[in-house]
Design a protein around this motif. Sequence first.
Motif, mmCIF file in Angstrom:
data_model
loop_
_atom_site.group_PDB
_atom_site.id
_atom_site.type_symbol
_atom_site.label_atom_id
_atom_site.label_comp_id
_atom_site.label_asym_id
_atom_site.label_seq_id
_atom_site.Cartn_x
_atom_site.Cartn_y
_atom_site.Cartn_z
ATOM 1 N N TYR A 133 -131.682 -20.102 16.607
ATOM 2 C CA TYR A 133 -131.196 -21.209 17.440
ATOM 3 C C TYR A 133 -129.698 -21.430 17.281
ATOM 4 O O TYR A 133 -129.191 -22.512 17.551
ATOM 5 C CB TYR A 133 -131.963 -22.487 17.114
ATOM 6 C CG TYR A 133 -133.456 -22.334 17.279
ATOM 7 C CD1 TYR A 133 -133.997 -21.914 18.491
ATOM 8 C CD2 TYR A 133 -134.317 -22.564 16.232
ATOM 9 C CE1 TYR A 133 -135.364 -21.745 18.643
ATOM 10 C CE2 TYR A 133 -135.690 -22.401 16.377
ATOM 11 C CZ TYR A 133 -136.194 -21.990 17.590
ATOM 12 O OH TYR A 133 -137.558 -21.827 17.734
ATOM 13 N N GLY A 134 -128.979 -20.400 16.839
ATOM 14 C CA GLY A 134 -127.541 -20.541 16.646
ATOM 15 C C GLY A 134 -127.253 -21.410 15.434
ATOM 16 O O GLY A 134 -128.117 -21.653 14.588
ATOM 17 N N ASN A 135 -126.027 -21.884 15.336
ATOM 18 C CA ASN A 135 -125.652 -22.708 14.195
ATOM 19 C C ASN A 135 -126.364 -24.049 14.242
ATOM 20 O O ASN A 135 -126.608 -24.598 15.309
ATOM 21 C CB ASN A 135 -124.137 -22.894 14.151
ATOM 22 C CG ASN A 135 -123.442 -21.643 13.675
ATOM 23 O OD1 ASN A 135 -123.853 -21.040 12.696
ATOM 24 N ND2 ASN A 135 -122.386 -21.234 14.369
ATOM 25 N N GLY A 136 -126.710 -24.554 13.071
ATOM 26 C CA GLY A 136 -127.447 -25.807 12.956
ATOM 27 C C GLY A 136 -127.899 -26.011 11.525
ATOM 28 O O GLY A 136 -127.285 -25.511 10.594
ATOM 29 N N THR A 137 -129.012 -26.715 11.360
ATOM 30 C CA THR A 137 -129.559 -26.998 10.040
ATOM 31 C C THR A 137 -130.796 -26.140 9.813
ATOM 32 O O THR A 137 -131.688 -26.090 10.667
ATOM 33 C CB THR A 137 -129.910 -28.494 9.905
ATOM 34 O OG1 THR A 137 -128.721 -29.256 10.111
ATOM 35 C CG2 THR A 137 -130.470 -28.802 8.527
ATOM 36 N N TYR A 138 -130.842 -25.480 8.664
ATOM 37 C CA TYR A 138 -131.948 -24.600 8.289
ATOM 38 C C TYR A 138 -132.253 -24.810 6.809
ATOM 39 O O TYR A 138 -131.510 -25.485 6.100
ATOM 40 C CB TYR A 138 -131.572 -23.129 8.518
ATOM 41 C CG TYR A 138 -131.339 -22.768 9.963
ATOM 42 C CD1 TYR A 138 -132.390 -22.321 10.759
ATOM 43 C CD2 TYR A 138 -130.073 -22.867 10.532
ATOM 44 C CE1 TYR A 138 -132.181 -21.974 12.097
ATOM 45 C CE2 TYR A 138 -129.858 -22.537 11.868
ATOM 46 C CZ TYR A 138 -130.917 -22.089 12.641
ATOM 47 O OH TYR A 138 -130.714 -21.754 13.959
ATOM 48 N N ALA A 139 -133.339 -24.189 6.337
ATOM 49 C CA ALA A 139 -133.692 -24.164 4.915
ATOM 50 C C ALA A 139 -134.363 -22.830 4.632
ATOM 51 O O ALA A 139 -135.010 -22.251 5.516
ATOM 52 C CB ALA A 139 -134.620 -25.329 4.567
#
Length: 195
Positions: A133-139
């Motif tokens: 989903y492109g740049n963003g928040t992940y873990a």
Amino acid sequence: MLTISNARRGGLMVALGLVAVLAGSPAVHAEAEFEKAPIPEHLKGMHLSGRALELVAGRIDPSRPLGYCDPANQQPEIRVIVPNLRNGKGNLRLSLHSDDPSEWVGKKKGGKLIRFDVPAVAGRMEVCMPLPYGNGTYAVGIYHDENADGKYGFTSEGYGFSNNAKAGLFGPASHKDAAFKTHATRTDVKIDLRY
């Protein structure tokens, strides 16, 4: 009579919680069923899965090792840096999760976006994963599957989470503690394995 100190009791609860989450809970078994989803034809034979795989399939080059970090890449990705694999046995299993805490490790069927199983290399490893989903928040959650059976062995196999978040008392680190924001083309995520 057996007595267990508070420190050991806490460690035992963490270990038992990780077993439930990574190896034997219904949520993990449900995820295993999800992992049988079709893999794009050009990626068959590679050890990967996840509900967002089709979004990044075109960015994974089957002529390169899975997790290869291409210096010419111009698409958002993370580079997971693991400095302390104790040996080169088995695989390093990496699971990328979204910004939704309800989809974190063991929480929801099919919660991971992408999962890679990469042959382990003793010492330091770097594995790149495209961001669906492109740049963003992940873990990210990882473990060293030393016997390559696809199951977490809590008594012997190392594990870790992004931000080096610590495991909870009865399971994995919290999503809040493991979540990170990506930026630019490549974001480095260092994870120390805990054996």
